[in-house]
Design a protein around this motif. Structure first.
Motif, PDB file in Angstrom:
ATOM      1  N   MET A  97      57.845  40.501  64.812  1.00  0.00           N
ATOM      2  CA  MET A  97      57.754  41.927  64.549  1.00  0.00           C
ATOM      3  C   MET A  97      56.306  42.360  64.338  1.00  0.00           C
ATOM      4  SD  MET A  97      59.989  44.393  62.476  1.00  0.00           S
ATOM      5  CE  MET A  97      59.469  46.012  62.106  1.00  0.00           C
ATOM      6  N   LEU A  98      55.516  41.518  63.679  1.00  0.00           N
ATOM      7  CA  LEU A  98      54.119  41.858  63.438  1.00  0.00           C
ATOM      8  C   LEU A  98      53.244  41.602  64.661  1.00  0.00           C
ATOM      9  CD1 LEU A  98      53.709  40.461  59.826  1.00  0.00           C
ATOM     10  CD2 LEU A  98      54.078  42.820  60.531  1.00  0.00           C
ATOM     11  N   GLU A  99      53.825  41.011  65.699  1.00  0.00           N
ATOM     12  CA  GLU A  99      53.095  40.772  66.926  1.00  0.00           C
ATOM     13  C   GLU A  99      52.951  42.081  67.697  1.00  0.00           C
ATOM     14  OE1 GLU A  99      52.103  37.939  69.088  1.00  0.00           O
ATOM     15  OE2 GLU A  99      51.819  36.930  67.172  1.00  0.00           O
ATOM     16  N   SER A 100      51.747  42.528  67.874  1.00  0.00           N
ATOM     17  CA  SER A 100      51.503  43.733  68.656  1.00  0.00           C
ATOM     18  C   SER A 100      50.688  43.370  69.892  1.00  0.00           C
ATOM     19  CB  SER A 100      50.732  44.753  67.816  1.00  0.00           C
ATOM     20  OG  SER A 100      49.421  44.282  67.561  1.00  0.00           O
ATOM     21  N   VAL A 101      50.624  44.286  70.820  1.00  0.00           N
ATOM     22  CA  VAL A 101      49.803  44.080  72.015  1.00  0.00           C
ATOM     23  C   VAL A 101      48.366  43.822  71.588  1.00  0.00           C
ATOM     24  CG1 VAL A 101      48.913  45.165  74.115  1.00  0.00           C
ATOM     25  CG2 VAL A 101      51.305  45.472  73.474  1.00  0.00           C
ATOM     26  N   THR A 102      47.903  44.565  70.592  1.00  0.00           N
ATOM     27  CA  THR A 102      46.527  44.411  70.124  1.00  0.00           C
ATOM     28  C   THR A 102      46.278  43.026  69.567  1.00  0.00           C
ATOM     29  OG1 THR A 102      46.385  46.765  69.608  1.00  0.00           O
ATOM     30  CG2 THR A 102      44.782  45.326  68.546  1.00  0.00           C
ATOM     31  N   SER A 103      47.159  42.555  68.707  1.00  0.00           N
ATOM     32  CA  SER A 103      46.934  41.238  68.108  1.00  0.00           C
ATOM     33  C   SER A 103      47.064  40.128  69.147  1.00  0.00           C
ATOM     34  CB  SER A 103      47.857  40.997  66.913  1.00  0.00           C
ATOM     35  OG  SER A 103      49.200  41.006  67.297  1.00  0.00           O
ATOM     36  N   ARG A 104      47.996  40.256  70.095  1.00  0.00           N
ATOM     37  CA  ARG A 104      48.114  39.252  71.159  1.00  0.00           C
ATOM     38  C   ARG A 104      46.881  39.275  72.051  1.00  0.00           C
ATOM     39  NH1 ARG A 104      53.605  41.040  71.250  1.00  0.00           N
ATOM     40  NH2 ARG A 104      53.135  42.373  73.015  1.00  0.00           N
ATOM     41  N   ALA A 105      46.377  40.465  72.350  1.00  0.00           N
ATOM     42  CA  ALA A 105      45.189  40.581  73.194  1.00  0.00           C
ATOM     43  C   ALA A 105      43.964  39.988  72.498  1.00  0.00           C
ATOM     44  CB  ALA A 105      44.940  42.039  73.565  1.00  0.00           C
ATOM     45  N   LEU A 106      43.825  40.261  71.214  1.00  0.00           N
ATOM     46  CA  LEU A 106      42.690  39.695  70.475  1.00  0.00           C
ATOM     47  C   LEU A 106      42.784  38.174  70.402  1.00  0.00           C
ATOM     48  CD1 LEU A 106      42.317  42.345  67.638  1.00  0.00           C
ATOM     49  CD2 LEU A 106      40.648  41.834  69.453  1.00  0.00           C
ATOM     50  N   GLU A 107      43.977  37.662  70.189  1.00  0.00           N
ATOM     51  CA  GLU A 107      44.159  36.209  70.150  1.00  0.00           C
ATOM     52  C   GLU A 107      43.828  35.591  71.510  1.00  0.00           C
ATOM     53  OE1 GLU A 107      47.739  32.994  69.508  1.00  0.00           O
ATOM     54  OE2 GLU A 107      47.870  34.903  68.449  1.00  0.00           O
ATOM     55  N   SER A 108      44.275  36.232  72.585  1.00  0.00           N
ATOM     56  CA  SER A 108      43.968  35.744  73.934  1.00  0.00           C
ATOM     57  C   SER A 108      42.464  35.785  74.200  1.00  0.00           C
ATOM     58  CB  SER A 108      44.695  36.580  74.989  1.00  0.00           C
ATOM     59  OG  SER A 108      46.083  36.384  74.918  1.00  0.00           O
ATOM     60  N   ALA A 109      41.825  36.856  73.768  1.00  0.00           N
ATOM     61  CA  ALA A 109      40.378  36.982  73.955  1.00  0.00           C
ATOM     62  C   ALA A 109      39.639  35.893  73.182  1.00  0.00           C
ATOM     63  CB  ALA A 109      39.903  38.365  73.517  1.00  0.00           C
ATOM     64  N   LEU A 110      40.033  35.662  71.944  1.00  0.00           N
ATOM     65  CA  LEU A 110      39.384  34.623  71.143  1.00  0.00           C
ATOM     66  C   LEU A 110      39.581  33.250  71.772  1.00  0.00           C
ATOM     67  CD1 LEU A 110      40.232  35.936  67.569  1.00  0.00           C
ATOM     68  CD2 LEU A 110      37.942  35.750  68.572  1.00  0.00           C
ATOM     69  N   ASP A 111      40.768  32.976  72.276  1.00  0.00           N
ATOM     70  CA  ASP A 111      41.024  31.695  72.946  1.00  0.00           C
ATOM     71  C   ASP A 111      40.157  31.542  74.195  1.00  0.00           C
ATOM     72  OD1 ASP A 111      42.922  31.034  71.029  1.00  0.00           O
ATOM     73  OD2 ASP A 111      44.643  31.526  72.307  1.00  0.00           O
ATOM     74  N   GLY A 112      40.090  32.603  74.992  1.00  0.00           N
ATOM     75  CA  GLY A 112      39.279  32.563  76.212  1.00  0.00           C
ATOM     76  C   GLY A 112      37.801  32.408  75.920  1.00  0.00           C
ATOM     77  N   LEU A 113      37.328  33.119  74.910  1.00  0.00           N
ATOM     78  CA  LEU A 113      35.912  33.027  74.547  1.00  0.00           C
ATOM     79  C   LEU A 113      35.579  31.654  73.981  1.00  0.00           C
ATOM     80  CD1 LEU A 113      35.555  36.587  73.045  1.00  0.00           C
ATOM     81  CD2 LEU A 113      34.412  35.740  75.119  1.00  0.00           C
ATOM     82  N   SER A 114      36.503  31.079  73.235  1.00  0.00           N
ATOM     83  CA  SER A 114      36.308  29.726  72.719  1.00  0.00           C
ATOM     84  C   SER A 114      36.229  28.719  73.866  1.00  0.00           C
ATOM     85  CB  SER A 114      37.448  29.363  71.769  1.00  0.00           C
ATOM     86  OG  SER A 114      37.315  28.052  71.303  1.00  0.00           O
ATOM     87  N   MET A 115      37.110  28.875  74.844  1.00  0.00           N
ATOM     88  CA  MET A 115      37.085  28.004  76.010  1.00  0.00           C
ATOM     89  C   MET A 115      35.765  28.160  76.771  1.00  0.00           C
ATOM     90  SD  MET A 115      39.618  27.981  79.310  1.00  0.00           S
ATOM     91  CE  MET A 115      40.911  26.850  78.854  1.00  0.00           C
ATOM     92  N   ARG A 116      35.288  29.397  76.865  1.00  0.00           N
ATOM     93  CA  ARG A 116      34.018  29.643  77.557  1.00  0.00           C
ATOM     94  C   ARG A 116      32.860  28.977  76.815  1.00  0.00           C
ATOM     95  NH1 ARG A 116      33.560  35.432  78.938  1.00  0.00           N
ATOM     96  NH2 ARG A 116      34.774  34.778  80.731  1.00  0.00           N
ATOM     97  N   GLN A 117      32.893  29.044  75.482  1.00  0.00           N
ATOM     98  CA  GLN A 117      31.849  28.387  74.687  1.00  0.00           C
ATOM     99  C   GLN A 117      31.803  26.890  74.988  1.00  0.00           C
ATOM    100  OE1 GLN A 117      29.936  29.295  71.849  1.00  0.00           O
ATOM    101  NE2 GLN A 117      29.482  30.897  72.263  1.00  0.00           N
ATOM    102  N   LYS A 118      32.969  26.269  75.064  1.00  0.00           N
ATOM    103  CA  LYS A 118      33.036  24.837  75.358  1.00  0.00           C
ATOM    104  C   LYS A 118      32.507  24.539  76.759  1.00  0.00           C
ATOM    105  CE  LYS A 118      36.852  24.123  72.194  1.00  0.00           C
ATOM    106  NZ  LYS A 118      38.300  24.004  72.037  1.00  0.00           N
ATOM    107  N   ALA A 119      32.852  25.403  77.710  1.00  0.00           N
ATOM    108  CA  ALA A 119      32.378  25.212  79.081  1.00  0.00           C
ATOM    109  C   ALA A 119      30.858  25.335  79.149  1.00  0.00           C
ATOM    110  CB  ALA A 119      33.039  26.228  80.021  1.00  0.00           C
ATOM    111  N   ILE A 120      30.297  26.305  78.445  1.00  0.00           N
ATOM    112  CA  ILE A 120      28.844  26.485  78.427  1.00  0.00           C
ATOM    113  C   ILE A 120      28.173  25.257  77.831  1.00  0.00           C
ATOM    114  CG2 ILE A 120      26.953  27.807  77.381  1.00  0.00           C
ATOM    115  CD1 ILE A 120      28.873  30.288  77.570  1.00  0.00           C
TER     116      ILE A 120
END
Length: 113
Positions: A1-24
């Motif tokens: 219920m507390l899952e919103s598009v915003t919170s899912r999008a932010l979580e996805s962004a943080l995961d992607g950015l973390s993956m990018r940091q590792k790749a760099i």
């Protein structure tokens, strides 16, 4: 219920950015490795599409760079990696702060309930 598009999008962004940091970091660590091609992480276009569709959840993808290589077959460019790292750090900080605001708002609502 507390899952919103915003919170899912932010979580996805943080995961992607973390993956990018590792790749760099991996790219920089292999800057002198013959035949190594830089890793590139992408998720922004898929994330924008997912948010537009009302979901907000995506998986980042990693691919090898198709940029031209040096004579040894390596295509890592330190300037590119440094700039990408700076941008990624700022984006991660922004997304992290936004996620914190979402959680603060949820806590405030629950406290008042």
């Amino acid at each position: 219920m507390l899952e919103s598009v915003t919170s899912r999008a932010l979580e996805s962004a943080l995961d992607g950015l973390s993956m990018r940091q590792k790749a760099i970091a991996n790219n920089i660590a292999n800057i002198n490795t013959p035949g190594y091609t830089a890793e590139r992480v992408s998720f922004e276009d898929a994330l924008a599409q997912s948010v537009a569709n009302g979901n907000g959840s995506v998986q980042a993808t990693m691919a090898r760079s198709l940029e031209p290589t040096n004579e040894d077959g390596n295509n890592v460019n330190l300037d590119t990696e440094t700039l990408s790292n700076s941008t990624t750090v700022l984006q991660y900080q922004f997304a992290s702060q936004a996620e914190n605001q979402v959680l603060t708002s949820v806590r405030a609502v629950l406290k008042d309930a």
